[in-house]
Design a protein around this motif. Structure first.
Motif, PDB file in Angstrom:
ATOM      1  N   GLN A  72       0.843  -1.195   0.000  1.00 14.28           N
ATOM      2  CA  GLN A  72       0.000   0.000   0.000  1.00 14.28           C
ATOM      3  C   GLN A  72       0.878   1.245   0.000  1.00 14.28           C
ATOM      4  OE1 GLN A  72      -3.482  -0.284   2.756  1.00 14.28           O
ATOM      5  NE2 GLN A  72      -2.476  -2.179   3.386  1.00 14.28           N
ATOM      6  N   TRP A  73       1.718   1.327  -1.019  1.00 12.68           N
ATOM      7  CA  TRP A  73       2.675   2.442  -1.067  1.00 12.68           C
ATOM      8  C   TRP A  73       1.955   3.793  -1.053  1.00 12.68           C
ATOM      9  CZ3 TRP A  73       7.628   1.898  -0.125  1.00 12.68           C
ATOM     10  CH2 TRP A  73       8.232   0.648  -0.362  1.00 12.68           C
ATOM     11  N   TYR A  74       0.715   3.804  -1.599  1.00 16.10           N
ATOM     12  CA  TYR A  74       0.014   5.088  -1.717  1.00 16.10           C
ATOM     13  C   TYR A  74      -0.252   5.732  -0.353  1.00 16.10           C
ATOM     14  CZ  TYR A  74      -4.180   2.532  -0.320  1.00 16.10           C
ATOM     15  OH  TYR A  74      -5.073   1.781   0.382  1.00 16.10           O
ATOM     16  N   ARG A  75      -0.177   4.930   0.703  1.00 12.31           N
ATOM     17  CA  ARG A  75      -0.443   5.505   2.034  1.00 12.31           C
ATOM     18  C   ARG A  75       0.803   6.140   2.645  1.00 12.31           C
ATOM     19  NH1 ARG A  75      -3.044   0.899   5.499  1.00 12.31           N
ATOM     20  NH2 ARG A  75      -3.177   2.528   7.089  1.00 12.31           N
ATOM     21  N   LEU A  76       1.939   5.889   1.961  1.00 11.73           N
ATOM     22  CA  LEU A  76       3.185   6.310   2.582  1.00 11.73           C
ATOM     23  C   LEU A  76       3.473   7.814   2.549  1.00 11.73           C
ATOM     24  CD1 LEU A  76       5.095   4.588   4.145  1.00 11.73           C
ATOM     25  CD2 LEU A  76       6.662   4.653   2.223  1.00 11.73           C
ATOM     26  N   PRO A  77       3.136   8.519   1.463  1.00  8.53           N
ATOM     27  CA  PRO A  77       3.467   9.960   1.450  1.00  8.53           C
ATOM     28  C   PRO A  77       2.966  10.691   2.692  1.00  8.53           C
ATOM     29  CG  PRO A  77       2.703   9.283  -0.703  1.00  8.53           C
ATOM     30  CD  PRO A  77       2.548   8.091   0.202  1.00  8.53           C
ATOM     31  N   ARG A  78       1.849  10.219   3.251  1.00 11.09           N
ATOM     32  CA  ARG A  78       1.332  10.887   4.445  1.00 11.09           C
ATOM     33  C   ARG A  78       2.280  10.787   5.632  1.00 11.09           C
ATOM     34  NH1 ARG A  78      -4.666   9.404   5.914  1.00 11.09           N
ATOM     35  NH2 ARG A  78      -4.300   7.612   4.548  1.00 11.09           N
ATOM     36  N   ALA A  79       3.161   9.796   5.582  1.00 17.37           N
ATOM     37  CA  ALA A  79       4.143   9.679   6.659  1.00 17.37           C
ATOM     38  C   ALA A  79       5.191  10.776   6.547  1.00 17.37           C
ATOM     39  CB  ALA A  79       4.821   8.311   6.609  1.00 17.37           C
ATOM     40  N   PHE A  80       5.258  11.409   5.376  1.00 16.26           N
ATOM     41  CA  PHE A  80       6.249  12.470   5.190  1.00 16.26           C
ATOM     42  C   PHE A  80       5.637  13.862   5.379  1.00 16.26           C
ATOM     43  CE2 PHE A  80       8.248   8.924   3.095  1.00 16.26           C
ATOM     44  CZ  PHE A  80       9.560   9.059   3.494  1.00 16.26           C
ATOM     45  N   TYR A  81       4.502  14.087   4.748  1.00 21.33           N
ATOM     46  CA  TYR A  81       3.880  15.405   4.897  1.00 21.33           C
ATOM     47  C   TYR A  81       2.387  15.296   4.632  1.00 21.33           C
ATOM     48  CZ  TYR A  81       3.737  15.473  -0.174  1.00 21.33           C
ATOM     49  OH  TYR A  81       3.487  15.153  -1.473  1.00 21.33           O
ATOM     50  N   ARG A  82       1.654  16.246   5.183  1.00 22.14           N
ATOM     51  CA  ARG A  82       0.241  16.362   4.865  1.00 22.14           C
ATOM     52  C   ARG A  82      -0.062  17.828   4.647  1.00 22.14           C
ATOM     53  NH1 ARG A  82      -2.767  13.568   9.629  1.00 22.14           N
ATOM     54  NH2 ARG A  82      -0.826  14.213  10.597  1.00 22.14           N
ATOM     55  N   VAL A  83      -1.071  18.095   3.819  1.00 20.54           N
ATOM     56  CA  VAL A  83      -1.496  19.477   3.641  1.00 20.54           C
ATOM     57  C   VAL A  83      -2.904  19.592   4.203  1.00 20.54           C
ATOM     58  CG1 VAL A  83      -1.902  21.348   2.016  1.00 20.54           C
ATOM     59  CG2 VAL A  83      -0.087  19.676   1.580  1.00 20.54           C
ATOM     60  N   ILE A  84      -3.016  20.337   5.292  1.00 24.98           N
ATOM     61  CA  ILE A  84      -4.332  20.519   5.917  1.00 24.98           C
ATOM     62  C   ILE A  84      -4.681  22.002   5.867  1.00 24.98           C
ATOM     63  CG2 ILE A  84      -5.658  20.327   8.055  1.00 24.98           C
ATOM     64  CD1 ILE A  84      -3.803  17.961   8.758  1.00 24.98           C
ATOM     65  N   ASP A  85      -5.794  22.326   5.238  1.00 27.52           N
ATOM     66  CA  ASP A  85      -6.231  23.717   5.092  1.00 27.52           C
ATOM     67  C   ASP A  85      -5.130  24.571   4.468  1.00 27.52           C
ATOM     68  OD1 ASP A  85      -8.558  22.926   6.245  1.00 27.52           O
ATOM     69  OD2 ASP A  85      -7.967  23.582   8.263  1.00 27.52           O
ATOM     70  N   GLY A  86      -4.510  24.024   3.432  1.00 24.78           N
ATOM     71  CA  GLY A  86      -3.471  24.773   2.727  1.00 24.78           C
ATOM     72  C   GLY A  86      -2.199  24.931   3.532  1.00 24.78           C
ATOM     73  N   GLU A  87      -2.125  24.243   4.664  1.00 20.09           N
ATOM     74  CA  GLU A  87      -0.919  24.369   5.486  1.00 20.09           C
ATOM     75  C   GLU A  87      -0.132  23.068   5.439  1.00 20.09           C
ATOM     76  OE1 GLU A  87       0.288  25.741   9.995  1.00 20.09           O
ATOM     77  OE2 GLU A  87      -1.818  25.569   9.436  1.00 20.09           O
ATOM     78  N   LEU A  88       1.188  23.191   5.266  1.00 15.95           N
ATOM     79  CA  LEU A  88       2.042  22.009   5.154  1.00 15.95           C
ATOM     80  C   LEU A  88       2.431  21.519   6.549  1.00 15.95           C
ATOM     81  CD1 LEU A  88       3.652  20.213   3.065  1.00 15.95           C
ATOM     82  CD2 LEU A  88       5.572  21.727   3.557  1.00 15.95           C
ATOM     83  N   ILE A  89       2.136  20.259   6.847  1.00 16.65           N
ATOM     84  CA  ILE A  89       2.529  19.690   8.146  1.00 16.65           C
ATOM     85  C   ILE A  89       3.443  18.499   7.900  1.00 16.65           C
ATOM     86  CG2 ILE A  89       1.676  18.565  10.242  1.00 16.65           C
ATOM     87  CD1 ILE A  89      -0.963  20.098   9.746  1.00 16.65           C
TER      88      ILE A  89
END
Lengths: 261, 296, 285
Positions: C61-78
Motif C-alpha cells: 500500500q505504497w500510496y499511504r506512505l506519502p502521508r508519513a512524510f507530509y500532509r497538507v491541511i487547510d493549505g498548510e504544510l505539516i
C-alpha cells in the motif's frame, strides 16, 4: 628476428654452448606502459649473465618472465626446450627447473629455516621428510649456516636470510638460478657473504641470470653483460668490452654514475 | 608513544582529576540520598541468579543466569556461522575477478551502513515469517526422541523458543559476517605478494601455496581479531532483546519492570556483561601475544 | 658484435621491428561483463524478495506512505512523523558529534599525559564502555543516571550516552593520530627551539589532524547508526517514529524499506566522504 636478435644469436654461436633459455621478440605491457620492447636474449647452459640498468628499465620484469611470475604478451620464451604458455602444467615444470632469489628474501616467516628449505622438495617434488631434510642440510652447509636450521627467519640477519633463500632454491636442484637484486636490501657489511655464496655457485657451473648493481661481482663472474634501459636491451657484451668500451651513450652515463662516486 | 611512554608522576592534572572525581561521587550520593531519597536494595538479585527447586531438590539457574547462558550460546553460534560466511566473503573480496569482489563489497558496505536496529526489525520479520516456517522445526521436534531433544536443547536452548532463537541467530550472524569478512580480507592481503612468488618459484601449485604458505600466515593474523569479534558478539547480542529473544538484556528488562528495581538490576546486568567481556579480553590478549610471534 | 645493438633502442622510420601493440582483452574477462553479471544478480535478488512477499499475500500500500512524510491541511504544510524523526536523528548526530569530540579529546589528553590519576580515570572509562553492550549503557543512562542527575529530557540522556560511547573510539583515533607522528618529529622540533606547545601547534597537529579526519567522520556515521538504539528508551528519532507508524498502519515492509533507505542515504554519503578523504591523504603521501 630484430637486428639485436641476430647479434645475440651470433654471440651465442661463438660460445658453442647448447641454449637453455631462448627469448625472442618478447613484449609486455603494464596497462599502457610498455615495459619490455622486443627483447631477444639467448642464454647457454652454464652461462652467467648479469643484467644491469637504471630502475624501471624492465630488467626485473625480464627475469620474472622467465619463471612466469609475470606473463609476456607477445613473443616466445623457451626454457630448457619448454615454451612458456598459459598451460599451468608446463609452468610448474619450468618453475621447478628454475630457482629464484628475491630482493626481499621472501622467506616463509611461519616456518623454520629447515622447513623453508624442505617445503618445496616435499610438496612439489614428493620427497620423503628424511630425504628432504638431508638435502636441505647439505645446501645449508653449502651456504654455511647449518647451525641456524631450527631458527625462524625473523631471528636471522639479512645476509643469513638471503643465504637461506639461496639454499631453499638450490634444494629444488634447479638447472637455472635467477637472482633479482639479491643484495639491494642488505646492509653493506652483509653484501659480501651473499656474493661469496653466489660466486661459489657460479664456479660450480650453474646457469645464472643476475640482476645486480654489484659491478665487482659482475666483472669476476659474468660471461655476458646485458644493459637495459626503457624496456630495451641496449647493449650486450663480454664484461671486458662492456666495462672498457661501452658503445651507447646511455650505457656510458649509467656506468659513470654507478662506478664513480 | 612519545608522550604516553613517559614515566607517570603525580602532578597538577592529578589534583584536578581527583577533585572532579570526588565532586562527581559526592553529587551523585547527595542526589540519591537526599533528593531522590532512594534506598538501595540488592536482596532480590541473588534470587534471580539461582533458585532452589523444591521438586528437584537442588539449586537451578534462574532468569539472569539463564539469560547469560542464552547470550553466550547465541554468541558462540553466531561466531561460527559468521566465521564461515565471513571467510567466504573475505576470500571473495580478495579475488582477482571483479564479480566476486563486487558481491563481497556490496554485502559488507550494506551491513556496515545500515543501522543494526532497523536491520534487525526488518530481517527478523522476514526471516521469522518466511524462512523459519520452511524449516518446519516445530513438527520435527515433536517427533524427536527425548535423547535428541536433550542434545538440541543443550545446543540451541529450550525447544519452544528454538524458532525465535534461530531468527535472532541468523540476523546476528549476517551482521557479524560483514566484519569478519573485513578481518579475513585484511589477513589475506597482509601476506605479502613475495610469499606467493617465492612459493611458485619453488614449484608449488596454487593450492599448495594457499595451504602451506598463505593460510597458515593469514590464520595467525586473523584468529586474534576474530576472537575479539566474539566479545563484540556478546555485546551486540543484547540487541536481539529488541526482537524478544530471551537473552540477558531482555530478561534484565523484564526483571527490572516486575521488581521495580531499575537501578540495581541494570547496574548488576552491566557488571555481568563487563565481567564476561573483560575476562575474554584478557584471555584473548594472551592468545594474541602467543600467536604470530614469527610474523616479524 | 654488430653496431646495430646501439641502434635498436632508437627505431627510426626504417626500423625492421613489427608494429607492436598490446593484444586485445577477451570480452568475457572484461570489467564490464562482471558489472553486468553483478547487476543481474541484484535484479534476481529483488525479484526473489518480491516473489517471497507475493507468496505471503502481503498487500503493498505504497500510496499511504506519502502521508508519513507530509500532509497538507487547510493549505498548510505539516511534516509527517518520518520527517520529524529524521530531524531528531540528525539533531542527535550533530550534538552527539560535538560532545563525542570533547569527551574523546579529554580522554586522549588524559591518556597521553603523565598524570597517574588521569590515566587511571581514562582507562576505567574506556574499559567500561568497551566491555558492556550499548543497549545496557543506554538502559543505565536512562533508568539510573537520568533520575540521579535530574536530566528531564530523554533526548539529552540519549545524546549524552551516545557521546560517551563514541567518545571511547574518538579518543583512540586522536591518540593514534598523535602517536603516528614519529618521535623524530618531536626531536627535530626541539632542535629548532620549539617548546612542547609550539611543537604540537606547528609540527605535530598539522600532520596528525589530516590522519584523524576520515576516522572521525566515520564516527558521525556510527552516531547516525547507533542513534536507532535510542528507540528502546522512547526518544522520538527515526526508528521510534517508524515503529509507531507501523503499529498504527501495519505498513511494515513499506516503512522499513523506506526508513532503511533513508538511513543508507545518510550513512553511505558520509562513508563516501570518508573514502574520498582517505584517498586524498594517501595521494599526498
Amino acid at each position: 628476428m630484430t637486428d639485436h636478435g641476430q647479434e645475440n644469436a651470433q654471440r651465442f654461436a661463438d660460445a658453442g654452448r647448447p641454449a637453455i633459455i631462448r627469448i625472442e621478440a618478447v613484449n609486455k605491457w603494464f596497462d599502457d606502459f610498455h615495459v619490455l620492447k622486443d627483447i631477444d636474449l639467448t642464454v647457454g647452459a652454464g652461462e652467467k649473465v648479469v643484467v644491469c640498468g637504471p630502475s624501471g628499465s624492465g630488467k626485473s620484469t625480464l627475469i620474472r618472465c622467465i619463471n612466469r611470475l609475470e606473463s609476456h604478451e607477445q613473443g616466445l620464451i623457451e626454457v630448457d626446450g619448454i615454451e612458456l604458455t598459459d598451460d599451468n602444467k608446463r609452468i610448474s615444470e619450468i618453475r621447478s627447473e628454475v630457482g629464484m632469489v628475491f630482493q626481499q628474501f621472501n622467506l616463509f616467516p611461519h616456518l623454520t629455516v629447515l622447513e623453508n628449505c624442505t617445503l618445496g622438495p616435499i610438496r612439489a617434488r614428493g620427497l620423503s621428510k628424511t630425504d628432504a631434510r638431508a638435502l636441505a642440510m647439505e645446501f645449508l652447509e653449502k651456504v654455511r649456516i647449518p647451525e641456524q636450521a631450527d631458527k625462524y627467519p625473523s631471528q636471522l640477519s639479512g645476509g643469513q636470510q638471503q643465504r637461506v633463500a639461496i639454499a631453499r632454491s638450490l634444494c629444488m636442484r634447479p638447472k637455472i638460478m635467477l637472482f633479482d637484486e639479491p643484495t639491494s636490501a642488505l646492509d653493506p657489511e652483509m653484501i659480501n657473504e651473499v656474493l661469496d655464496v653466489m660466486t661459489e655457485l657460479a664456479e660450480s657451473g650453474m646457469t645464472m641470470l643476475c640482476v645486480t648493481h654489484e659491478m665487482g661481482f659482475a666483472r669476476r663472474v659474468a660471461d655476458t653483460m646485458v644493459f637495459m634501459d626503457h624496456g630495451e636491451i641496449v647493449e650486450m657484451a663480454s664484461p671486458e668490452t662492456f666495462f672498457s668500451t661501452p658503445k651507447s651513450d646511455r650505457c656510458k652515463d649509467f656506468l659513470e654514475k654507478i662506478l664513480h662516486h | 608513544m612519545v608522550r604516553g611512554s613517559k614515566k607517570p608522576r603525580f602532578g597538577i592534572l592529578d589534583v584536578i582529576v581527583l577533585a572532579a572525581a570526588i565532586a562527581a561521587v559526592a553529587y551523585v550520593t547527595y542526589r540519591v540520598d537526599s533528593v531522590l531519597v532512594y534506598t538501595w536494595d540488592w536482596s532480590a538479585i541473588p534470587g534471580y541468579l539461582f533458585r532452589y527447586d523444591e521438586d528437584l531438590g537442588h539449586w537451578v539457574p534462574n532468569l539472569l543466569i539463564k539469560g547469560l547462558i542464552t547470550t553466550i550460546r547465541i554468541s558462540i553460534w553466531a561466531l561460527i556461522v559468521a566465521s564461515i560466511m565471513g571467510t567466504i566473503l573475505g576470500v571473495m573480496r580478495t579475488s582477482q575477478r571483479l564479480l566476486p569482489r563486487l558481491i563481497g563489497w556490496a554485502y559488507v558496505e550494506f551491513i556496515r551502513n545500515i543501522p543494526p536496529v532497523p536491520f534487525l526489525f526488518l530481517f527478523y520479520f522476514f526471516i521469522s515469517s518466511q524462512i523459519i516456517p520452511l524449516l518446519n522445526i516445530g513438527s520435527a521436534l515433536d517427533q524427536a526422541s527425548p535423547a535428541t531433544l536433550g542434545v538440541v536443547e543443550f545446543l540451541f536452548g529450550p525447544a519452544n523458543l528454538i524458532e525465535n532463537f534461530l531468527s535472532g541467530l541468523i540476523s546476528l550472524s549476517m551482521m557479524s559476517a560483514a566484519y569478519i569478512a573485513e578481518i579475513v580480507r585484511a589477513g589475506i592481503l597482509a601476506v605479502p605478494k613475495g610469499q606467493y612468488e617465492a612459493g611458485s618459484s619453488i614449484g608449488l601449485s596454487k593450492l599448495a601455496i594457499m595451504r602451506y604458505i598463505v593460510l597458515p600466515q593469514a590464520i595467525q593474523r586473523v584468529v586474534p581479531p576474530i576472537a575479539g569479534q566474539f566479545i563484540t558478539l556478546i555485546k551486540d547480542s543484547s540487541l536481539v532483546a529488541l526482537i524478544s529473544i530471551q537473552e540477558l538484556s531482555f530478561l534484565a528488562m523484564e526483571i527490572a519492570i516486575s521488581e521495580q528495581r531499575f537501578f540495581e538490576v541494570w547496574l548488576f546486568t552491566g557488571l555481568m556483561y563487563f565481567t564476561i567481556c573483560y575476562a575474554c579480553a584478557l584471555a584473548f590478549g594472551r592468545l594474541e601475544k602467543r600467536m604470530g610471534r614469527h610474523l616479524r | 658484435m654488430s653496431d646495430s645493438a646501439t641502434n635498436s633502442g632508437h627505431p627510426g622510420p626504417g626500423a625492421t621491428a613489427p608494429p607492436t601493440t598490446k593484444p586485445a582483452q577477451l570480452w568475457w574477462k572484461s570489467t564490464w561483463f562482471d558489472i553486468v553479471q553483478f547487476v543481474a544478480l541484484g535484479g534476481l535478488l529483488v525479484w526473489l524478495t518480491g516473489r517471497g512477499m507475493a507468496a505471503m499475500d502481503y498487500r503493498w500500500q505504497w500510496y499511504r506512505l506519502p502521508r508519513a512524510f507530509y500532509r497538507v491541511i487547510d493549505g498548510e504544510l505539516i511534516w509527517g512523523p518520518l520527517i520529524d524523526g529524521l530531524l531528531v536523528t540528525l539533531e542527535i548526530a550533530a550534538w552527539g558529534m560535538v560532545l563525542t569530540l570533547v569527551i574523546g579529546l579529554v580522554t586522549a589528553v588524559l591518556r597521553l599525559s603523565d598524570s597517574i590519576a588521569g590515566r587511571i580515570l581514562a582507562k576505567v572509562y574506556l574499559e567500561t564502555i568497551r566491555n558492556t553492550p550499548l543497549l545496557v549503557q543506554v538502559s543505565i543512562f536512562y533508568f539510573v543516571l537520568q533520575p540521579i542527575l535530574g536530566i528531564n529530557n530523554p533526548l539529552w540522556t540519549g545524546i549524552l550516552c551516545l557521546a560517551f560511547f563514541e567518545g571511547s573510539f574518538a579518543s583512540e583515533i586522536i591518540r593514534a593520530g598523535i602517536n603516528s607522528v614519529s618521535r623524530g618529529q618531536w626531536e627535530a622540533s626541539a632542535t629548532v627551539g620549539l617548546n612542547r606547545l609550539q611543537a604540537y601547534r606547528y609540527v605535530v597537529l598539522p600532520q596528525a589532524v589530516p590522519l584523524m579526519l576520515p576516522p572521525l567522520t566515520g564516527i558521525l556515521v556510527n552516531l547516525i547508526k547507533h542513534s536507532a538504539i535510542l528507540s528502546f528508551v522512547a526518544v522520538f528519532e527515526l526508528t521510534t517514529e517508524a515503529r509507531n507508524l507501523i503499529a498504527d498502519t501495519f505498513l511494515s515492509f513499506e516503512v522499513w524499506f523506506v526508513v532503511g533507505g533513508m538511513y543508507l542515504v545518510m550513512t553511505i554519503s558520509l562513508s563516501s566522504l570518508v573514502a574520498l578523504l582517505e584517498r586524498r591523504i594517501r595521494a599526498r603521501g
